[in-house]
Design a protein around this motif. Structure first.
Motif, short mmCIF file in Angstrom:
data_model
loop_
_atom_site.label_atom_id
_atom_site.label_comp_id
_atom_site.label_asym_id
_atom_site.label_seq_id
_atom_site.Cartn_x
_atom_site.Cartn_y
_atom_site.Cartn_z
N GLU A 205 0.83 -1.20 0.00
CA GLU A 205 0.00 0.00 0.00
C GLU A 205 0.87 1.26 0.00
O GLU A 205 2.08 1.21 0.22
N LYS A 206 0.22 2.39 -0.21
CA LYS A 206 0.88 3.70 -0.19
C LYS A 206 0.24 4.57 0.90
O LYS A 206 -0.87 4.31 1.36
N THR A 207 0.97 5.59 1.30
CA THR A 207 0.41 6.56 2.25
C THR A 207 -0.57 7.47 1.53
O THR A 207 -0.75 7.39 0.31
N LYS A 208 -1.24 8.34 2.27
CA LYS A 208 -2.18 9.28 1.65
C LYS A 208 -1.48 10.18 0.65
O LYS A 208 -2.11 10.66 -0.30
N GLU A 209 -0.20 10.43 0.86
CA GLU A 209 0.57 11.26 -0.06
C GLU A 209 1.11 10.46 -1.24
O GLU A 209 1.84 11.00 -2.09
N GLY A 210 0.77 9.15 -1.29
CA GLY A 210 1.25 8.32 -2.40
C GLY A 210 2.67 7.84 -2.24
O GLY A 210 3.28 7.41 -3.21
N LYS A 211 3.20 7.88 -1.02
CA LYS A 211 4.58 7.45 -0.78
C LYS A 211 4.59 6.03 -0.20
O LYS A 211 3.62 5.59 0.42
N GLY A 242 1.52 3.52 10.17
CA GLY A 242 0.09 3.71 9.98
C GLY A 242 -0.74 2.49 10.31
O GLY A 242 -1.97 2.57 10.37
N TYR A 243 -0.10 1.34 10.53
CA TYR A 243 -0.83 0.10 10.83
C TYR A 243 -0.38 -0.48 12.17
O TYR A 243 -0.51 -1.67 12.41
#
Length: 371
Positions: A205-211, A242-243
């Protein structure tokens, strides 16, 4: 002087001498209490005595076995004192010496006892009397009468409505196991759902910023700079940023991070998936999914405490001992612009027990793809 004064007392040769390991003369082997009526050897019906010549030979062989046990036990004690543990080589020599001497000691004792029993002690012919197992006719009549009385009192025969509804209620309960067993067939699970559930983890997965996701320390959530994790032999338990509190995600995504010297990494490890000697492996054992987090720095071995599966961390975490069927999956890692460790992409193979991988391969075949 009288003749009696010139007499010298002579030892009484009739007094029996005591042999080590036997009771004192005049004392029973059962103690100093009442003597048993029969303690001497005598002919007993159904008993066959061993041939005395063969028994004497067997006696010498048993004595030799016991002597070997004695010497091996002494050798065990000496090995314990001489071969001290320390590094891997010294520990291996100590284990070999202790194990060998203890094995010989126990084996010699066991062989000696077996020969003693089979070739020295007498053989018995035993006859066990068996009686008719069936109960007497009056008892069977009582049981039959009790059963019929209980059936009549329950109303099972008389009350048809109760009998029929009971059978109706029990019928679907008998089908429940068949439904559960059929549900184990992976072919009934949609391939996309199967892949999503078992093949992939949140590392893709990616972060909200797409990183890409950063690697953070389990428990503290602190991101890890590669420059700070620079001590060879160091190990960290790592989770995706984040998890940290998502137990479902952590069940598949938890990692162990190990720092190696460049020359310690072997060919089984994907070099382009490491960064500056730092390697990330799945923490989920490929046997039954226990956390494999015990690490021996000198040998670079990862140990699963549940069933002792052992993996070589320096050589792609390949299995070197235990029931695990495949290596711990390696996660591709690198660093971001700030120097923090991040995941390049998800695992290329499923994490956890091996049956997940086999099931996922079936799902990929149904999709027309390849694993």
């Amino acid at each position: 002087m009288t003749d009696n004064e010139h007499e010298i007392e002579q030892p009484d040769e009739r007094v029996p001498k005591r042999v080590i390991g036997t009771p004192a003369p005049g004392t029973s082997m059962l103690g100093a209490g009442e003597q048993p009526q029969q303690e001497a050897e005598q002919e007993v019906p159904g008993v066959t005595l061993q041939d005395e010549t063969k028994a004497r030979k067997a006696e010498k062989l048993v004595a030799l076995c016991f002597l070997v046990t004695f010497l091996a036990a002494i050798g065990f004690i000496i090995s314990y004192v001489v071969f001290q543990v320390g590094g891997p080589e010294a520990t291996g020599v100590s284990n070999l010496a202790l194990g060998s001497t203890l094995t010989v000691a126990i084996l010699g004792l066991a062989v000696g006892i077996v020969i003693w029993v089979r070739q020295i002690m007498p053989k018995y012919s035993l006859i066990q009397e068996r009686h008719e197992m069936a109960s007497a006719a009056p008892d069977r009549d009582v049981v039959a009468g009790t059963f019929i009385q209980g059936a009549n009192e329950s109303g099972f025969v008389k009350r048809k409505l109760l009998r029929r509804t009971l059978l109706l209620a029990a019928a679907p309960l008998g089908l429940v196991p068949l439904v559960l067993l059929r549900d184990l067939d992976n072919s009934r699970m949609p391939a996309a759902k199967f892949n999503k559930t078992l093949r992939h983890t949140v590392w893709g997965e990616k972060t909200k910023e797409g990183k890409p996701l950063r690697l953070v320390v389990e428990g503290t959530g602190q991101p890890i700079r590669a420059a700070d994790f620079n001590s060879p032999g160091g190990i960290l338990s790592v989770v995706p940023e984040g998890y940290e509190h998502d137990l479902n995600a952590l069940a598949k995504a938890t990692l162990i991070l190990i720092k190696f010297r460049p020359e310690e990494i072997k060919s089984g490890t994907r070099q382009n998936w490491t960064h500056d000697g730092i390697v990330a492996y799945s923490k989920i054992c490929t046997h039954v999914g226990c956390p494999a987090a015990l690490y021996e720095q000198n040998t670079h071995h990862i140990l699963c405490p549940c069933h002792q599966s052992t993996f070589d961390a320096a050589d792609g975490a390949k299995v070197i001992f235990g029931p695990a069927a495949r290596p711990l999956p390696q996660l591709p890692i690198t660093v971001d612009a700030e120097g923090y460790l991040i995941a390049q992409h998800d695992f290329e193979v499923p994490v956890g027990p091996s049956y997940w991988e086999r099931g996922d391969a079936e799902a990929a075949v149904r999709e027309g793809g390849q694993t």
